[in-house]
Design an enzyme around this catalytic site. Sequence first.
Site, short mmCIF file in Angstrom:
data_model
loop_
_atom_site.label_atom_id
_atom_site.label_comp_id
_atom_site.label_asym_id
_atom_site.label_seq_id
_atom_site.Cartn_x
_atom_site.Cartn_y
_atom_site.Cartn_z
N GLY A 15 0.81 -0.91 0.03
CA GLY A 15 -0.02 0.27 0.29
C GLY A 15 0.61 1.32 -0.18
NE ARG A 76 -1.96 -4.85 -1.80
CZ ARG A 76 -1.72 -3.94 -0.08
NH1 ARG A 76 -0.33 -4.75 0.01
NH2 ARG A 76 -2.01 -3.30 -0.22
CG ASP A 107 5.13 -7.15 8.87
OD1 ASP A 107 6.30 -6.40 9.44
OD2 ASP A 107 4.11 -7.38 9.95
CB THR A 129 2.15 0.56 6.16
OG1 THR A 129 0.86 0.31 7.01
CG2 THR A 129 3.15 0.15 7.66
CG ASP A 131 -3.17 0.33 8.07
OD1 ASP A 131 -4.16 0.81 7.61
OD2 ASP A 131 -2.89 -1.30 7.34
CG MET A 173 -8.16 3.21 5.43
SD MET A 173 -7.14 3.50 3.96
CE MET A 173 -7.32 1.71 3.16
N GLY A 174 -7.23 1.12 9.10
CA GLY A 174 -6.83 -0.70 9.27
C GLY A 174 -7.14 -1.35 9.42
NE ARG A 175 -6.04 -4.59 4.89
CZ ARG A 175 -4.34 -5.23 4.18
NH1 ARG A 175 -5.07 -6.39 3.29
NH2 ARG A 175 -2.98 -5.12 3.96
#
Length: 325
Positions: A15, A76, A107, A129, A131, A173-175
């Site tokens: 991302g 990706r 990661d 990221t 996140d 956001m933040g899966r």
Amino acid sequence: MAKKIKTIGVLTSGGDAPGMNAAVRAVVRTSITEGIRVKGIMRGFAGLLDEEIKEMDSFSVADIINRGGTILYTARCKAFMEESVQRQAAEICRKHEIDGLVVIGGDGSFRGARSLARLGINTIGIPGTIDLDIACTDYTIGFDTAINTAIDAIDKIRDTSTSHERVSIVEVMGRHAGYIALWCGIASGAEEILLPEYYDHDEQRIIDKIIEHRKKGKRHHIIINAEGIGHSVSMAARIEAATGIETRATILGHMQRGGMPSCKDRVYASIMGAKAAHLLKEGKSERIIAYQHGEFIDYDIEDALAMEKSLPEEYVAISRGLIRF
């Protein structure tokens, strides 16, 4: 003897995050200052496999530090999990005389970097990221900009929510990680913060609280909902049906990834990029740049990937105390 690095490649993977351009700029200009050539790899590991590789100089990264996204683009690449593909990528690096590589991402990107390092390509990872979910570091490129973008939107939503006496659910956001939701919830003075790490699915408690607050004269109610919980639209419909209070859901989505990076993201990303270039010059490999306790340090990539990260319990406890009234 440390491997002498003559050419560094740099790529962004996964991302996108505001501040990635600042990191790329720092890698390029620091390397050139040290007498090292730099090649930009487009579209992450996918672009490496397609040999989308270009020579970069100081002018290649002029006027990009204030731009969001990444000038190298990103993608990706699931195929990169295969050993045969990793070996192909290492050979492509050697073909283009790339003997050191800076990988900016999360990661998954670092696992790709580790694979290339084991195949003889010195690699350094930089955490990029929004996140904030990389365990070895207190800071990741893009998080600061993302939360400020979200806060600006939430403040505007609160204005209209108050005017219409609504309940507003704002999905950020933040899966799998609730950092954005937690920080935005505290900073916006939200009445409810739903975190994937702690969510108990007890909507009735939320409904009862809204009704109780309305009886006490509170005319609006802001709920910050993490993407990892999701279903904000259906949640809004259920809350409205149960309370009789107009309830709207707003999903902020990918606007949180864009925009001009904050000063912090520009400066910290620049320091990380420069440090990555210096480590490669020193012949280091399989390291990840991190920010811990006010200092920029580097970790062994294996140790970094083995670490686990959780929301700070103190922050969560404080957030609960602030909304328990």
